[in-house]
Design a protein around this motif. Structure first.
Motif, short mmCIF file in Angstrom:
data_model
loop_
_atom_site.label_atom_id
_atom_site.label_comp_id
_atom_site.label_asym_id
_atom_site.label_seq_id
_atom_site.Cartn_x
_atom_site.Cartn_y
_atom_site.Cartn_z
N LEU A 1 38.59 -8.50 74.97
CA LEU A 1 38.52 -9.06 73.63
C LEU A 1 37.58 -8.25 72.73
O LEU A 1 37.92 -7.95 71.57
N PHE A 2 36.43 -7.88 73.25
CA PHE A 2 35.47 -7.12 72.43
C PHE A 2 36.02 -5.74 72.05
O PHE A 2 35.97 -5.35 70.88
N ASP A 3 36.53 -5.01 73.04
CA ASP A 3 37.03 -3.66 72.75
C ASP A 3 38.28 -3.69 71.87
O ASP A 3 38.47 -2.80 71.04
N THR A 4 39.12 -4.71 72.04
CA THR A 4 40.29 -4.84 71.17
C THR A 4 39.87 -5.12 69.73
O THR A 4 40.38 -4.50 68.78
N ALA A 5 38.92 -6.06 69.58
CA ALA A 5 38.43 -6.36 68.23
C ALA A 5 37.73 -5.16 67.61
O ALA A 5 37.90 -4.87 66.41
N LEU A 6 36.98 -4.42 68.42
CA LEU A 6 36.30 -3.23 67.92
C LEU A 6 37.30 -2.16 67.51
O LEU A 6 37.12 -1.50 66.47
N PHE A 7 38.36 -2.00 68.28
CA PHE A 7 39.38 -1.01 67.96
C PHE A 7 40.11 -1.38 66.66
O PHE A 7 40.34 -0.52 65.80
N ILE A 8 40.46 -2.66 66.51
CA ILE A 8 41.13 -3.11 65.28
C ILE A 8 40.22 -2.90 64.07
O ILE A 8 40.66 -2.44 63.01
N PHE A 9 38.95 -3.24 64.23
CA PHE A 9 37.99 -3.06 63.13
C PHE A 9 37.82 -1.58 62.78
O PHE A 9 37.74 -1.20 61.60
N ALA A 10 37.81 -0.72 63.81
CA ALA A 10 37.68 0.72 63.57
C ALA A 10 38.89 1.27 62.84
O ALA A 10 38.76 2.08 61.92
N VAL A 11 40.09 0.82 63.23
CA VAL A 11 41.31 1.27 62.56
C VAL A 11 41.33 0.79 61.11
O VAL A 11 41.69 1.53 60.19
N TRP A 12 40.91 -0.46 60.91
CA TRP A 12 40.87 -0.99 59.54
C TRP A 12 39.88 -0.22 58.67
O TRP A 12 40.19 0.11 57.52
N ARG A 13 38.72 0.10 59.22
CA ARG A 13 37.71 0.86 58.47
C ARG A 13 38.20 2.29 58.18
O ARG A 13 37.89 2.84 57.14
N ARG A 14 38.98 2.84 59.11
CA ARG A 14 39.41 4.22 58.96
C ARG A 14 40.54 4.39 57.94
O ARG A 14 40.57 5.33 57.15
N PHE A 15 41.49 3.46 57.95
CA PHE A 15 42.71 3.65 57.16
C PHE A 15 42.86 2.68 55.98
O PHE A 15 43.65 2.95 55.07
N PHE A 16 42.17 1.55 55.98
CA PHE A 16 42.44 0.55 54.95
C PHE A 16 41.22 0.18 54.11
O PHE A 16 41.32 -0.69 53.25
N SER A 17 40.07 0.80 54.37
CA SER A 17 38.90 0.45 53.56
C SER A 17 38.52 1.60 52.64
O SER A 17 38.93 2.73 52.82
N TYR B 1 26.99 11.21 55.33
CA TYR B 1 27.69 11.77 56.49
C TYR B 1 26.70 12.07 57.62
O TYR B 1 27.00 11.83 58.80
N ALA B 2 25.52 12.58 57.27
CA ALA B 2 24.50 12.83 58.28
C ALA B 2 24.02 11.53 58.92
O ALA B 2 23.83 11.46 60.15
N ILE B 3 23.82 10.49 58.10
CA ILE B 3 23.43 9.18 58.65
C ILE B 3 24.51 8.65 59.58
O ILE B 3 24.22 8.09 60.66
N ALA C 1 29.61 1.55 60.48
CA ALA C 1 29.67 0.12 60.79
C ALA C 1 29.99 -0.11 62.26
O ALA C 1 29.37 -0.94 62.93
N VAL C 2 30.99 0.62 62.77
CA VAL C 2 31.35 0.51 64.19
C VAL C 2 30.19 0.94 65.06
O VAL C 2 29.86 0.31 66.07
N ALA C 3 29.54 2.05 64.68
CA ALA C 3 28.39 2.53 65.44
C ALA C 3 27.27 1.49 65.46
O ALA C 3 26.61 1.29 66.49
N GLY C 4 27.04 0.82 64.33
CA GLY C 4 26.02 -0.20 64.28
C GLY C 4 26.32 -1.38 65.20
O GLY C 4 25.43 -1.90 65.87
N ILE C 5 27.60 -1.79 65.23
CA ILE C 5 28.00 -2.89 66.12
C ILE C 5 27.79 -2.49 67.58
O ILE C 5 27.25 -3.26 68.39
N VAL C 6 28.24 -1.29 67.94
CA VAL C 6 28.10 -0.83 69.33
C VAL C 6 26.63 -0.72 69.72
O VAL C 6 26.23 -1.13 70.81
N LEU C 7 25.82 -0.18 68.81
CA LEU C 7 24.39 -0.02 69.08
C LEU C 7 23.73 -1.38 69.31
O LEU C 7 22.91 -1.54 70.22
N ALA C 8 24.11 -2.38 68.51
CA ALA C 8 23.53 -3.71 68.65
C ALA C 8 23.99 -4.40 69.93
O ALA C 8 23.17 -4.96 70.67
N VAL C 9 25.29 -4.34 70.23
CA VAL C 9 25.83 -5.03 71.40
C VAL C 9 25.30 -4.43 72.69
O VAL C 9 24.85 -5.15 73.59
#
Length: 258
Positions: free
Chosen positions: A242-258, A111-113, A39-47
């Motif tokens: 703002l973008f990198d902070t939001a991306l970092f928070i989203f990445a942490v949430w995806r890693r530990f809480f999803s 995992y490969a994707i 998900a994070v990779a998709g956001i970065v690729l799009a932005v």
């Protein structure tokens, strides 16, 4: 001139502050790689794609063509992760080969994707920097970051000699074509070998001439290059934070809480 340099110098983001673009690309790349999230990779690729194409003015087809360059390597490198040769079939698919199965699991497939998307997103960050920031500006940013002078000078000289070698190789290749040096496979191999050997000799000769010219101009161990300093913009800095902070928070949430 290399195509990337042409696109870079024609980019609408060419005269934006180089430090801002460098910080955005590097920080975003680090968050993307450390998150290991599709998900994070998709956001970065799009932005980064939107910024490079829409804001920077790079043609869409040209950008997509460059983005497909690492795909062959990525597919080959993920084959070993996705496919397995086992005696028992796995849950995604299984192709019998004698007493064995060429098989894969859903976990290995996703995992490969994820690896492919993360790698493409990282490449898109580097493309954003390459398509919008000339090499002298990047070296100026590295100098501000207190990178070793020797490393910066080596990067500058290597960058310079890329164009020198391309120019020499183009002239030799044109001469060979005029003399029918590539009329068949055998002569093409011979011409390619001759081109490589002559290119090596010419490169050494040009490097010696370059050093003599630098010595004649009082070279003291430091290469000085004029750079264009563009003032930073507060709204751009705020947007990056703002973008990198939001991306970092989203990445942490995806890693530990999803």
């Amino acid at each position: 001139m290399i195509v990337i340099d042409k696109l870079c110098y024609n980019s609408r983001l060419r005269y934006e502050n180089a430090s801002e673009k460098f910080a955005f690309a590097v920080i975003t790349l680090c968050i993307c790689v450390m998150s290991r999230s599709a998900a994070v990779a998709g956001i970065v690729l799009a932005v980064t794609g939107i910024l490079t194409v829409w804001k920077g003015g790079v043609p869409v087809l040209r950008y997509l063509k460059f983005l497909t360059v690492p795909l062959a390597f990525l597919f080959l490198s993920t084959i070993a992760i996705m496919f397995n040769l086992k005696r028992t079939p796995m849950d995604f698919f299984a192709i019998p080969i004698g007493n064995w199965y060429l098989t894969a699991s859903f976990h290995s497939f996703f995992y490969a994707i994820q690896l492919i998307l993360t790698a493409l997103a990282a490449v898109s960050c580097l493309y954003f920097l390459s398509f919008t920031t000339p090499m002298p500006d990047i070296l100026e940013v590295l100098k501000k970051l207190r990178c070793p002078k020797l490393l910066i000078e080596l990067m500058l000289l290597i960058y310079r000699f890329i164009f020198v070698l391309l120019d020499i190789a183009s002239a030799i290749s044109t001469s060979q074509n005029c003399r029918l040096g590539n009329r068949n496979y055998k002569t093409s191999l011979k011409s390619f070998g001759l081109l490589g050997s002559v290119l090596m000799i010419r490169a050494v000769q040009r490097s010696n001439r370059l050093y003599d010219a630098m010595e004649a101009r009082c070279y003291d161990g430091t290469i000085r290059v004029l750079s264009e300093n563009q003032p930073p913009k507060k709204k751009v800095i705020v947007a990056i934070v703002l973008f990198d902070t939001a991306l970092f928070i989203f990445a942490v949430w995806r890693r530990f809480f999803s």
